[in-house]
Design a protein around this motif. Structure first.
Motif, PDB file in Angstrom:
ATOM      1  N   ALA A 100       0.827  -1.204   0.000  1.00 31.16           N
ATOM      2  CA  ALA A 100       0.000   0.000   0.000  1.00 31.16           C
ATOM      3  C   ALA A 100       0.863   1.256   0.000  1.00 31.16           C
ATOM      4  O   ALA A 100       0.553   2.242  -0.682  1.00 31.16           O
ATOM      5  CB  ALA A 100      -0.937  -0.001   1.205  1.00 31.16           C
ATOM      6  N   GLU A 101       1.960   1.213   0.746  1.00 36.12           N
ATOM      7  CA  GLU A 101       2.870   2.364   0.770  1.00 36.12           C
ATOM      8  C   GLU A 101       3.503   2.571  -0.603  1.00 36.12           C
ATOM      9  O   GLU A 101       3.670   3.716  -1.056  1.00 36.12           O
ATOM     10  CB  GLU A 101       3.942   2.163   1.832  1.00 36.12           C
ATOM     11  N   LEU A 102       3.854   1.476  -1.295  1.00 40.85           N
ATOM     12  CA  LEU A 102       4.371   1.613  -2.658  1.00 40.85           C
ATOM     13  C   LEU A 102       3.336   2.281  -3.552  1.00 40.85           C
ATOM     14  O   LEU A 102       3.676   3.116  -4.405  1.00 40.85           O
ATOM     15  CB  LEU A 102       4.734   0.249  -3.236  1.00 40.85           C
ATOM     16  N   GLY A 103       2.065   1.916  -3.372  1.00 39.08           N
ATOM     17  CA  GLY A 103       1.011   2.537  -4.166  1.00 39.08           C
ATOM     18  C   GLY A 103       0.911   4.031  -3.929  1.00 39.08           C
ATOM     19  O   GLY A 103       0.765   4.811  -4.877  1.00 39.08           O
ATOM     20  N   ARG A 104       0.992   4.439  -2.660  1.00 41.66           N
ATOM     21  CA  ARG A 104       0.948   5.874  -2.347  1.00 41.66           C
ATOM     22  C   ARG A 104       2.134   6.595  -2.983  1.00 41.66           C
ATOM     23  O   ARG A 104       1.980   7.681  -3.555  1.00 41.66           O
ATOM     24  CB  ARG A 104       0.967   6.089  -0.834  1.00 41.66           C
ATOM     25  N   GLU A 105       3.311   5.996  -2.895  1.00 41.05           N
ATOM     26  CA  GLU A 105       4.502   6.607  -3.487  1.00 41.05           C
ATOM     27  C   GLU A 105       4.369   6.696  -5.006  1.00 41.05           C
ATOM     28  O   GLU A 105       4.737   7.711  -5.621  1.00 41.05           O
ATOM     29  CB  GLU A 105       5.738   5.795  -3.099  1.00 41.05           C
ATOM     30  N   ALA A 106       3.846   5.631  -5.610  1.00 42.60           N
ATOM     31  CA  ALA A 106       3.688   5.630  -7.059  1.00 42.60           C
ATOM     32  C   ALA A 106       2.738   6.734  -7.514  1.00 42.60           C
ATOM     33  O   ALA A 106       2.996   7.445  -8.496  1.00 42.60           O
ATOM     34  CB  ALA A 106       3.187   4.266  -7.531  1.00 42.60           C
ATOM     35  N   GLU A 107       1.639   6.888  -6.811  1.00 43.42           N
ATOM     36  CA  GLU A 107       0.676   7.926  -7.177  1.00 43.42           C
ATOM     37  C   GLU A 107       1.289   9.315  -7.040  1.00 43.42           C
ATOM     38  O   GLU A 107       1.116  10.173  -7.916  1.00 43.42           O
ATOM     39  CB  GLU A 107      -0.574   7.803  -6.306  1.00 43.42           C
ATOM     40  N   SER A 108       2.033   9.538  -5.971  1.00 43.07           N
ATOM     41  CA  SER A 108       2.622  10.861  -5.756  1.00 43.07           C
ATOM     42  C   SER A 108       3.740  11.156  -6.753  1.00 43.07           C
ATOM     43  O   SER A 108       4.027  12.330  -7.019  1.00 43.07           O
ATOM     44  CB  SER A 108       3.155  10.983  -4.320  1.00 43.07           C
ATOM     45  N   CYS A 109       4.340  10.108  -7.319  1.00 40.13           N
ATOM     46  CA  CYS A 109       5.441  10.294  -8.267  1.00 40.13           C
ATOM     47  C   CYS A 109       4.984  10.278  -9.721  1.00 40.13           C
ATOM     48  O   CYS A 109       5.822  10.283 -10.634  1.00 40.13           O
ATOM     49  CB  CYS A 109       6.512   9.225  -8.050  1.00 40.13           C
ATOM     50  N   GLY A 110       3.673  10.248  -9.944  1.00 43.88           N
ATOM     51  CA  GLY A 110       3.169  10.408 -11.297  1.00 43.88           C
ATOM     52  C   GLY A 110       2.897   9.143 -12.074  1.00 43.88           C
ATOM     53  O   GLY A 110       2.611   9.216 -13.280  1.00 43.88           O
TER      54      GLY A 110
END
Length: 301
Positions: free
Chosen positions: A20-30
Motif C-alpha cells: 500500500a505504501e508503494l502505491g501511495r509513493e507511485a501515485e505521488s510520483c506520477g
C-alpha cells in the motif's frame, strides 16, 4: 501511453501495508497504475505469498487516482460468485479504478494440480472463458440464470455492482496464439514477452507484431454475438458505456538512472502499438527496494 508497476504478491511484497505504501509513493510520483500477481502456490523455493485481493484492497484505500488490478487472476481456479463479490467491492472502494486481468495462471501443475484439479491447458482455458462470461453477467447487478459446462448460477442480483464494468485484460505468454485470440474479444492484452535468458524482452519488433495481429483479429470480428450481448448488457446495467479502448500492456524494465534513454525506450514501444508500459519486478531479494527506487525516479516519459 500510461505507466505502471507490476508487483509480485510474493516474498518482500507479501506484506500488504508495504505494498500500500508503494502505491501511495507511485501515485505521488506520477505513475498511472499498480498491478499485482495472483498466486496461491509458487513452487520455485519457499516464499511467503499474499492474497492479491487483500493487497488490492489496501492499494485502493491508499490511493485516489491510479488504476489497479490483478495481473493476472486464474479465473478457472476461483469461484465466479466469490470473484464477483471481490471485484465489485474493490472497484467500488477504488471509485471505478479496477482493471481485471485474467488468464490461465502459472504454473498450471502447481496452481491446479497441487489441489487435485485438472491442469490440462485446454480444460483450464475452457473454464476461463466460461468463467469470464458468467462474471460479466454477475457484474450487471441483475438476476442471472446461467448453465454452462463448468459453472451454473440461478441467483438474484449481486449487489452492489461494480461502479462500472471493469476493463478485462487477458494475460498470456507470447507467442502463444490462444491468449491473443481471447484478448481480442475483450479490452486488452498483457503478454509476457520473455527472452532466452529469462528476462523481459519487449522489443519494438515483437510489440509491433502483436499489435498487428490484434488489429487483424478485432477487425475480423472475433467477439461472438452472445459475448457481445453480455458486455453491452453489463455496461447498460451499470449506467456506463463499455470500455471504449483496447490496451496493449507491455512489461519491461528501465532503471530510472538515465531518464532520456528510458523515455526513448518507452516511446519506441508506444510507437509500435503499446498503450501501457509496466515496470516488472520479481520476488527475489532486494526487489522491493529496487521498486522503491524506480518509483521515486518517476515514469519513463
Amino acid at each position: 501511453m500510461e505507466f505502471g508497476l507490476c508487483l509480485p504478491c510474493l516474498g518482500e511484497f507479501a506484506e500488504p501495508r508495504r505494498v500500500a505504501e508503494l502505491g501511495r509513493e507511485a501515485e505521488s510520483c506520477g505513475w498511472d497504475g499498480v498491478f499485482v500477481w495472483d498466486h496461491v502456490v509458487f513452487p520455485f523455493g519457499d516464499t511467503e505469498v499474499a492474497d492479491p485481493w487483500v493487497l488490492l484492497t489496501l492499494l485502493a484505500a491508499a490511493t485516489t487516482r491510479i488504476r489497479l488490478g490483478p495481473l493476472v487472476t486464474p479465473v478457472a481456479r476461483r469461484r465466479p460468485s466469490t470473484l464477483a463479490r471481490q471485484t465489485a467491492t474493490v472497484d467500488r472502494l477504488a471509485g471505478g479504478r479496477l482493471v481485471f486481468g485474467a488468464g490461465l495462471g502459472f504454473p498450471l501443475a502447481a496452481e491446479y494440480g497441487s489441489w487435485g484439479e485438472v491442469a490440462e491447458p485446454r480444460a483450464v482455458a475452457a473454464r476461463l472463458d466460461e468463467g469470464l462470461d458468467l462474471l460479466t453477467r454477475l457484474w450487471t447487478g441483475k438476476p442471472v440464470s446461467f448453465r454452462g459446462a463448468h459453472f451454473h448460477a440461478e441467483v438474484g442480483a449481486l449487489l452492489p455492482a461494480p461502479a462500472r464494468r471493469p476493463p478485462i485484460w487477458i494475460g498470456g505468454n507470447w507467442p502463444s496464439l490462444p491468449p491473443l485470440r481471447r484478448a481480442a474479444r475483450w479490452d486488452g492484452f498483457a503478454p509476457m514477452i520473455i527472452g532466452k535468458d529469462g528476462s523481459f524482452a519487449p522489443t519494438t519488433g515483437v510489440v509491433r507484431e502483436i499489435a498487428s495481429r490484434l488489429a487483424e483479429l478485432r477487425a475480423a470480428g472475433t467477439l461472438p454475438p452472445d459475448a457481445a450481448g453480455v458486455v453491452a448488457g453489463a455496461a447498460a446495467a451499470l449506467g456506463a458505456e463499455q470500455p471504449d479502448r483496447f490496451d496493449l500492456v507491455v512489461t519491461g524494465r528501465t532503471d530510472g538512472a538515465e531518464p532520456d534513454r528510458d523515455a526513448d525506450t518507452a516511446a519506441a514501444v508506444e510507437e509500435a502499438g503499446a498503450t501501457w508500459w509496466l515496470e516488472g519486478f520479481g520476488p527475489g531479494r532486494g526487489e522491493f527496494e529496487r521498486a522503491r527506487r524506480r518509483i521515486a525516479a518517476g515514469p519513463p516519459r
